[in-house]
Each structure stands twice: as C-alpha cells, then as structure tokens.
Design an enzyme around this catalytic site. Sequence first.
Site, PDB file in Angstrom:
ATOM      1  N   ASN A 186       0.859  -1.177   0.000  1.00 34.93           N
ATOM      2  CA  ASN A 186       0.000   0.000   0.000  1.00 34.93           C
ATOM      3  C   ASN A 186       0.896   1.228   0.000  1.00 34.93           C
ATOM      4  OD1 ASN A 186       0.673   0.662   2.751  1.00 34.93           O
ATOM      5  ND2 ASN A 186      -0.848  -0.830   3.447  1.00 34.93           N
ATOM      6  N   ALA A 188       1.399   3.582   2.108  1.00 35.16           N
ATOM      7  CA  ALA A 188       2.133   3.824   3.348  1.00 35.16           C
ATOM      8  C   ALA A 188       3.349   2.905   3.438  1.00 35.16           C
ATOM      9  CB  ALA A 188       1.218   3.625   4.552  1.00 35.16           C
ATOM     10  N   ASP A 260      -4.865  -8.812   1.155  1.00 32.39           N
ATOM     11  CA  ASP A 260      -4.868 -10.244   0.829  1.00 32.39           C
ATOM     12  C   ASP A 260      -5.664 -10.503  -0.439  1.00 32.39           C
ATOM     13  OD1 ASP A 260      -3.539 -10.574   3.243  1.00 32.39           O
ATOM     14  OD2 ASP A 260      -5.353 -11.114   4.345  1.00 32.39           O
TER      15      ASP A 260
END
Length: 473
Positions: A186, A188, A260
């Site tokens: 992601n 971040a 996931d």
Amino acid sequence: MLVIGDVMLDRYWYGDTGRISPEAPVPVVRIGDEERRLGGGANVALNLARIGARTRLIGVVGNDEPGQAAEGLLQEAGVVSDLLISNSHPTIAKLRVMSRNQQLIRLDFEKSFAMDGAFERAELLARVRAALADTDIIVCSDYGKGTLADVAAIIAMARAAGVAVLIDPKGRDWARYAGASLITPNVAEFGAYAEGFATADDWQDDTTLARGAEHALSQLDLTALLITRSEKGMSLFERGGAQHLPARAREVFDVTGAGDTVIAMMAAGLAAGLTRAQAAELANLAAGIVVAKLGTATVSRDELLAALHAAPEGGRGVTDEAALADWMTGAKARGERVVMTNGCFDLLHPGHVAYLEAARALGDHLIVAVNDDASVARLKGPARPINPLAHRMQVLRGLGAVDWVVAFGEDTPERLICRLLPDVLVKGGDYDAAQVAGADCVIAAGGGVRILEFVDGHSTSAIAARIRERAGD
C-alpha cells in the site's frame, strides 16, 4: 497456486452493550456469538480457493487449538494445507470484540515464527521446493512474523524454475524481495521503504510516486509494482509505463484483509493468462467488494462476475461461456431481460453499430456471440477473417451497446444459445424467425425471436473487396 506466509486465525466475538462497567470506564459486552476466520497468508489462500483456484498453503502454526481450527477452515475451503507444526510457538491469533458492527478492542496472541532453528527453516524450504513442479504462481504473504525469513531463497528457487513470485511486503528492508515478479504494497508501506526519497505527503502525487516506483523497479530488479492507494485506487508500474486505476468501492466499511484479496486476485488473473494490467483491474474490482464487508473477508466468483458487469465502464466485456452461463443465472434471478445476437463482425462498420444499438434497445443487456477464426474461414472462405478473433472481440467490447462478448467455434451458435437461453434472440437480414439457429430453444423456454433489418449501403464483403482493389492499385 502456492501461497507461502504467516498463517493467522482471526476470532470475532459479537455481543450487545448497554452499560458501562462499574470497575472502569469501559463498555460491558454480553457475548452472544463467536466466529472464526482465516487471516494473513491463510486468507490469501482462502481468497484463491473461493474463486476456484487450486491452492496449496505452506506456513507454520502452533500445536494448539487455534492451529487445529485454522487447519479445519482450510480443509473446508478446499485448500491443501502443508503446515509445519511448532511445539515452541503458539498459532498467531487475533481476537476482536464487536458490538453493533463496531470493533471495541483487538487482542493479539503471537510470538514471532522466526524459526531460528536450522531444521525448521530447511523444512519449509524443502516443502517449497517439492511443490514447485506443480505450481503456476507463488504468492508470498509477509506479515513480518518470521515465516518468510528465507524469502530470498524462495525467490531464487522460483526464478530457477521459471515460476513467477508475487509478494505482499512488510517492513522497510525490501532488499530481500529483490528479483520478485511483482510486489503489492500500500502507499504507506511504499513510503516507508522509500523514506528519504520524498515526504509522506508527496506520495499522493502521481509524478513523485512514479519516480519512486521507477527507482524500486530498478534497484530491486522487479518486473512490476502494484501500489494500492486507498481512495485513489491503485497504480501499476512496469518498466516504461504506468496505469492508474480509480477506486471501485462505493462504500468502505472495513479494510481488514483487503491487501490479501488484491494479491490473490492479481495472482489468479496472471495464472489464468491475463496481462498484468487486466489482472490489476480484476484485483481493483475485488478490493472494492471486500472493503464493503465487515472484518477479514473474501470475494466469491459470483460477486466478481456481478461486479464486472455492473462496472460503469462496462467491466471486462470479453468473457468465456462458463462464466457467462453463471452470470445468466443471476440475471434471470434478478428479472433482467437479456438480448443475444451473433455474427462474424470481421470489419465493424456503421451498419453493425446501428444493428447492435437496435438489439440492445430490446432489453437490459446485450450478449454478442462471435464466430472464432476457424468457423469464419469455413463460412467465408480461406481469406477470412481479416481481423483475428481477439481483435474482433476487443472492438465489440468497446461499443456502448454491448455488455458481453463471447466466442463460439461451431458454424452456428445453436448450442451456445440453447445453453444460455436469452429472453430475446436477435438476427439481422431476411431470415424467417423459425430459421434462426437456436430459435427453437429460446421459444420453448418462453423467450422471443426478433428479426432486424440491416442498414443499407454497408457490407463487410464490399469493404474487403475495396481494400483488395486499392491494394492492387
């Protein structure tokens, strides 16, 4: 599919709360129900199994009740569980207390599976090596719990065997992921890896993100990088290009486990023969479904099919017969009127467009069945088709009137039509309704047949003849 990673068990306790404890300023929850779900790498494997992928999971659990529960859930889902049992570490488990669809507290039970013992680490690598010959794609689900301590060795083995490796990364040290086929952080996580290259706020800028991605692709010898960006969707970076996909979620309820789902759908798409861009579209759509669910969740094949069709841009309009048959079941259950037509559509011209628009006006959805290349040659002669099947289908899927495009190999689409049983079967020209292939099946099922006139002055054969004449000149 081979999934390797940290296996977790997510437990949910549900109950009502109506008062504050006299012992401390905290709510009192009267527990009524309990639910257990797979988490971490096990949730990746579950996502794959739910859409029909044959999946094996290699990981570590403790010799305890949570480990047995996780293995039981894997078996129920049809996942081949190839789990190492540790007598010194408990199964990683998370307990969430929920009330009125709100999470009140999360309790983590874990001890790192760093597997300092040489035996455990060697055993895990041996199981990976044994599974390689029967594997199309490897997914490494790294939650930083220690199962993937030797991920570099796994990547090396996979590359030597010609098997792609996709990684959901953790932490700032990505050097151990060097040589992977694709990494799915992601924004971040990507910012943490590339700290010093730009400030946290800069990563929201497409240009800065692209520079950082180019650096990562080069430094880590990656084939591609897929960065999930929350409400900004996803960005797929490959050598020499990028594709930005807008977020598909209409309502974000819980992002638990969304990563996931992303890596699972990306892997499934690639294993099924999609391009990386197409697989990213599938993963993006699946993520939009799963974040609208509570807790660690998965997406089903039926949900994907429905979402693909409902996508504003028309979704992935090119499909196969089996998937289309499943979608038809849902469309009929929803009371939607489905129209179907067929043809070669070799050189698309205004007459085709007008005909398809008229057909689409007869119902809620339009399916176009297209002759494959061999059947076109049998019907039109060895010089046809001019455009191969894949090109003809892609052009058709771009038309606003067309919802689904499917191929068939017979000289007539009768078998396909009798399987799908549309509400309206449409044919263009001077046919009598009784002469239309598949008409008997449609009428017997309560549907109808419509004959539409072609627009004068347009003919694929005439266009092909003019092309040949000008080529001769």
